[in-house]
Design an enzyme around this catalytic site. Structure first.
Site, PDB file in Angstrom:
ATOM      1  N   ILE A   1       0.838  -1.205   0.000  1.00 56.55           N
ATOM      2  CA  ILE A   1       0.000   0.000   0.000  1.00 56.55           C
ATOM      3  C   ILE A   1       0.874   1.256   0.000  1.00 56.55           C
ATOM      4  O   ILE A   1       0.576   2.238  -0.674  1.00 56.55           O
ATOM      5  CB  ILE A   1      -0.985  -0.023   1.186  1.00 56.55           C
ATOM      6  CG1 ILE A   1      -1.858  -1.280   1.081  1.00 56.55           C
ATOM      7  CG2 ILE A   1      -1.864   1.228   1.195  1.00 56.55           C
ATOM      8  CD1 ILE A   1      -2.688  -1.582   2.300  1.00 56.55           C
TER       9      ILE A   1
ATOM     10  N   SER B   1      -7.110  -0.709  10.119  1.00 57.24           N
ATOM     11  CA  SER B   1      -7.737  -1.817   9.404  1.00 57.24           C
ATOM     12  C   SER B   1      -9.154  -2.012   9.900  1.00 57.24           C
ATOM     13  O   SER B   1      -9.444  -1.794  11.085  1.00 57.24           O
ATOM     14  CB  SER B   1      -6.915  -3.079   9.670  1.00 57.24           C
ATOM     15  OG  SER B   1      -7.663  -4.214   9.303  1.00 57.24           O
TER      16      SER B   1
ATOM     17  N   TYR C   1      -2.292  -9.023  15.414  1.00 56.73           N
ATOM     18  CA  TYR C   1      -2.162  -8.003  14.368  1.00 56.73           C
ATOM     19  C   TYR C   1      -3.281  -6.964  14.523  1.00 56.73           C
ATOM     20  O   TYR C   1      -3.035  -5.754  14.585  1.00 56.73           O
ATOM     21  CB  TYR C   1      -2.219  -8.652  12.970  1.00 56.73           C
ATOM     22  CG  TYR C   1      -2.579  -7.662  11.897  1.00 56.73           C
ATOM     23  CD1 TYR C   1      -1.648  -6.737  11.447  1.00 56.73           C
ATOM     24  CD2 TYR C   1      -3.875  -7.611  11.365  1.00 56.73           C
ATOM     25  CE1 TYR C   1      -1.998  -5.788  10.493  1.00 56.73           C
ATOM     26  CE2 TYR C   1      -4.229  -6.670  10.420  1.00 56.73           C
ATOM     27  CZ  TYR C   1      -3.285  -5.760   9.993  1.00 56.73           C
ATOM     28  OH  TYR C   1      -3.641  -4.824   9.063  1.00 56.73           O
TER      29      TYR C   1
ATOM     30  N   LYS D   1      -3.403  -2.698  15.760  1.00 55.28           N
ATOM     31  CA  LYS D   1      -4.091  -1.577  15.095  1.00 55.28           C
ATOM     32  C   LYS D   1      -5.019  -0.878  16.094  1.00 55.28           C
ATOM     33  O   LYS D   1      -5.084   0.352  16.146  1.00 55.28           O
ATOM     34  CB  LYS D   1      -4.886  -2.077  13.885  1.00 55.28           C
ATOM     35  CG  LYS D   1      -4.025  -2.672  12.784  1.00 55.28           C
ATOM     36  CD  LYS D   1      -3.186  -1.608  12.095  1.00 55.28           C
ATOM     37  CE  LYS D   1      -2.234  -2.180  11.079  1.00 55.28           C
ATOM     38  NZ  LYS D   1      -1.273  -1.200  10.563  1.00 55.28           N
TER      39      LYS D   1
ATOM     40  N   SER E   1      -8.303 -23.246  -2.111  1.00 57.10           N
ATOM     41  CA  SER E   1      -9.263 -23.814  -1.162  1.00 57.10           C
ATOM     42  C   SER E   1     -10.218 -22.699  -0.785  1.00 57.10           C
ATOM     43  O   SER E   1      -9.799 -21.646  -0.309  1.00 57.10           O
ATOM     44  CB  SER E   1      -8.556 -24.299   0.109  1.00 57.10           C
ATOM     45  OG  SER E   1      -7.718 -25.377  -0.207  1.00 57.10           O
TER      46      SER E   1
ATOM     47  N   ARG F   1     -12.545 -21.306   7.671  1.00 60.71           N
ATOM     48  CA  ARG F   1     -11.312 -20.899   8.362  1.00 60.71           C
ATOM     49  C   ARG F   1     -11.708 -20.321   9.715  1.00 60.71           C
ATOM     50  O   ARG F   1     -12.624 -19.511   9.800  1.00 60.71           O
ATOM     51  CB  ARG F   1     -10.585 -19.852   7.509  1.00 60.71           C
ATOM     52  CG  ARG F   1      -9.262 -19.394   8.067  1.00 60.71           C
ATOM     53  CD  ARG F   1      -8.498 -18.535   7.071  1.00 60.71           C
ATOM     54  NE  ARG F   1      -9.164 -17.268   6.782  1.00 60.71           N
ATOM     55  CZ  ARG F   1      -8.697 -16.345   5.941  1.00 60.71           C
ATOM     56  NH1 ARG F   1      -7.558 -16.564   5.277  1.00 60.71           N
ATOM     57  NH2 ARG F   1      -9.347 -15.226   5.724  1.00 60.71           N
TER      58      ARG F   1
ATOM     59  N   ASP G   1     -13.127 -16.640  10.776  1.00 61.22           N
ATOM     60  CA  ASP G   1     -13.685 -15.904   9.634  1.00 61.22           C
ATOM     61  C   ASP G   1     -15.111 -15.446   9.912  1.00 61.22           C
ATOM     62  O   ASP G   1     -15.879 -16.131  10.578  1.00 61.22           O
ATOM     63  CB  ASP G   1     -13.686 -16.786   8.375  1.00 61.22           C
ATOM     64  CG  ASP G   1     -12.497 -16.507   7.482  1.00 61.22           C
ATOM     65  OD1 ASP G   1     -11.702 -15.606   7.822  1.00 61.22           O
ATOM     66  OD2 ASP G   1     -12.359 -17.190   6.443  1.00 61.22           O
TER      67      ASP G   1
HETATM   68  N1  UDP Z   1     -10.517 -17.154   1.432  1.00 59.50           N
HETATM   69  C1  UDP Z   1     -10.632 -18.408   0.864  1.00 59.50           C
HETATM   70  N2  UDP Z   1      -9.475 -19.064   0.523  1.00 59.50           N
HETATM   71  C2  UDP Z   1      -8.236 -18.531   0.709  1.00 59.50           C
HETATM   72  C3  UDP Z   1      -8.141 -17.238   1.293  1.00 59.50           C
HETATM   73  C4  UDP Z   1      -9.305 -16.581   1.658  1.00 59.50           C
HETATM   74  O1  UDP Z   1     -11.737 -18.938   0.663  1.00 59.50           O
HETATM   75  O2  UDP Z   1      -7.232 -19.178   0.389  1.00 59.50           O
HETATM   76  C5  UDP Z   1     -11.758 -16.407   1.790  1.00 59.50           C
HETATM   77  C6  UDP Z   1     -11.892 -16.065   3.262  1.00 59.50           C
HETATM   78  O3  UDP Z   1     -12.535 -17.127   3.949  1.00 59.50           O
HETATM   79  C7  UDP Z   1     -12.739 -14.781   3.208  1.00 59.50           C
HETATM   80  C8  UDP Z   1     -12.283 -14.125   1.894  1.00 59.50           C
HETATM   81  O4  UDP Z   1     -11.709 -15.169   1.114  1.00 59.50           O
HETATM   82  O5  UDP Z   1     -14.121 -15.078   3.095  1.00 59.50           O
HETATM   83  C9  UDP Z   1     -11.241 -13.022   2.088  1.00 59.50           C
HETATM   84  O6  UDP Z   1     -10.152 -13.534   2.854  1.00 59.50           O
HETATM   85  P1  UDP Z   1      -8.830 -12.689   3.091  1.00 59.50           P
HETATM   86  O7  UDP Z   1      -7.924 -13.511   3.941  1.00 59.50           O
HETATM   87  O8  UDP Z   1      -8.286 -12.228   1.781  1.00 59.50           O
HETATM   88  O9  UDP Z   1      -9.331 -11.388   3.860  1.00 59.50           O
HETATM   89  P2  UDP Z   1     -10.021 -11.241   5.321  1.00 59.50           P
HETATM   90  O10 UDP Z   1     -10.676 -12.522   5.676  1.00 59.50           O
HETATM   91  O11 UDP Z   1      -8.918 -10.870   6.225  1.00 59.50           O
HETATM   92  O12 UDP Z   1     -11.012 -10.154   5.146  1.00 59.50           O
END
Ligand code: UDP
Length: 333
Positions: free
Chosen positions: A12, A124, A149, A153, A216, A293, A296
């Site tokens: 960024i 963030s 992390y 922030k 995945s 994950r 999430d």
């Molecule tokens: N995601 C996924 N596979 C990956 C990485 C991310 O399905 O290998 C999904 C994740 O579950 C979320 C979205 O993509 O719904 C964005 O994930 P990212 O890690 O990029 O951003 P964050 O979750 O931190 O907003």
């Protein structure tokens, strides 16, 4: 007056340096290349046709930082330096707190010593934790961050609020980024993570370029239109322009501590991203659906109204642009 940009060679930071130079600002850039490459500095100069001073250093190095403030007339600081990998922060919390929080404190204390009180901070959307409502507005509750992390922030935001409360001659913009993706349209700078990426767009890009076999998708049983997670993806060049607007705001008479979401206000699912990436780049992204994950959240997107009304910020790039530019950068490397 020059703008000091810490972490200016990063993803960024580098795009913001380009937009600042294009807007006519003079820069002093520092970076220790702990998560970026020295060639980025030359590329920023190639894209803009402009020059700036660069110092290779860790922003925790107070004596070198003081030297920069003595040698240059610094008018404002934009802080991009800091570690940003969510998973790694869980493994190495002390490293994250030292680098992000202590780094910010060294920077702010040095600014105070040299009478520089304009500060733009890369925060963030993760500070909102589990959202109580969607879309997220700046007055939503912050806290209960789910990893160190995010907590760094949150802590730095609190430090900035306390600094402003103690001395209202500071002028501070806290920018809460949603999901920055894409790359500069020149294809010269972009996101270049080491090893296996954690974030969606760089992972897809490595699948597109056959460095990784398949994506995945973490769960397709969320309460969303197609069951996959929804996020607010923002083109990094739009995000970078938000920093120029924030600096312009700090240059105005009125002092304050301002908080802005930088997002588009649009939510796209993981499958939206995969399909768009395939279509605009004419590539195939093989994928499998796996477990959710941990940590999430189903849906996360911004209400960008405040940044629009107060900064004139409107993200203009489309999802097609984001996917095309991400792939162009990877193909040029
Ligand atoms: N995601 C996924 N596979 C990956 C990485 C991310 O399905 O290998 C999904 C994740 O579950 C979320 C979205 O993509 O719904 C964005 O994930 P990212 O890690 O990029 O951003 P964050 O979750 O931190 O907003």
């Amino acid at each position: 007056m020059k703008i000091l940009v810490t972490g200016g060679a990063g993803y960024i930071g580098s795009h913001t340096c380009v937009e600042l130079l294009n807007a006519g600002f003079e820069l002093v850039v520092i970076d220790d290349f702990s998560n970026s490459k020295p060639t980025v500095i030359e590329k920023i100069k190639t894209i803009t046709g402009k020059d700036f001073s660069f110092y290779e250093m860790d922003y925790l190095n107070r004596s070198l930082l003081e030297k920069i403030f003595k040698e240059n007339e610094i008018g404002a600081v934009i802080n991009f330096a800091g570690y940003k990998a969510v998973g790694e922060s869980v493994e190495k919390p002390i490293d994250y707190y030292i680098n992000n929080v202590s780094g910010a404190l060294v920077l702010l204390d040095t600014m105070k010593k040299y009478g520089v009180k304009k500060f733009v901070f890369s925060s963030s959307a993760t500070v909102y934790g589990e959202p109580k409502k969607i879309p997220l507005t700046e007055d939503c509750h912050v806290g209960e961050t789910t990893n160190p992390y995010g907590t760094t922030k949150l802590f730095i935001e609190q430090i900035l609020k306390d600094i402003y409360r103690s001395d209202s001659t500071w002028d501070i913009a806290i920018l809460r980024y949603f999901n920055p993706v894409g790359a500069h349209e020149s294809g010269l700078i972009g996101e270049d993570p080491e090893g296996i990426p954690n974030n969606l767009m760089p992972y897809i890009t490595k699948v597109a370029s056959h460095e990784l076999e398949k994506l995945s998708i973490f769960g397709n049983d969320y309460d969303t239109k197609d069951g996959t997670g929804v996020r607010d993806y923002i083109h990094v060049v739009d995000l970078a322009k938000g920093h120029v607007l924030a600096l312009n705001k700090l240059d105005k008479e009125e002092k304050g501590l301002f908080v802005y979401n930088l997002g588009t206000g649009k939510g796209y699912s993981v499958l939206d991203i995969v399909k768009t990436y395939e279509k605009v780049n004419n590539v195939e992204i093989p994928y499998q659906i796996t477990e959710r994950r941990k940590g999430d959240i189903a849906i996360y997107y911004a209400d960008p109204t405040k940044a629009k009304e107060e900064l004139g910020f409107v993200a203009s790039k489309t999802l097609d642009d984001m996917c095309q530019d991400a792939y162009r950068f990877a193909s040029k490397k």
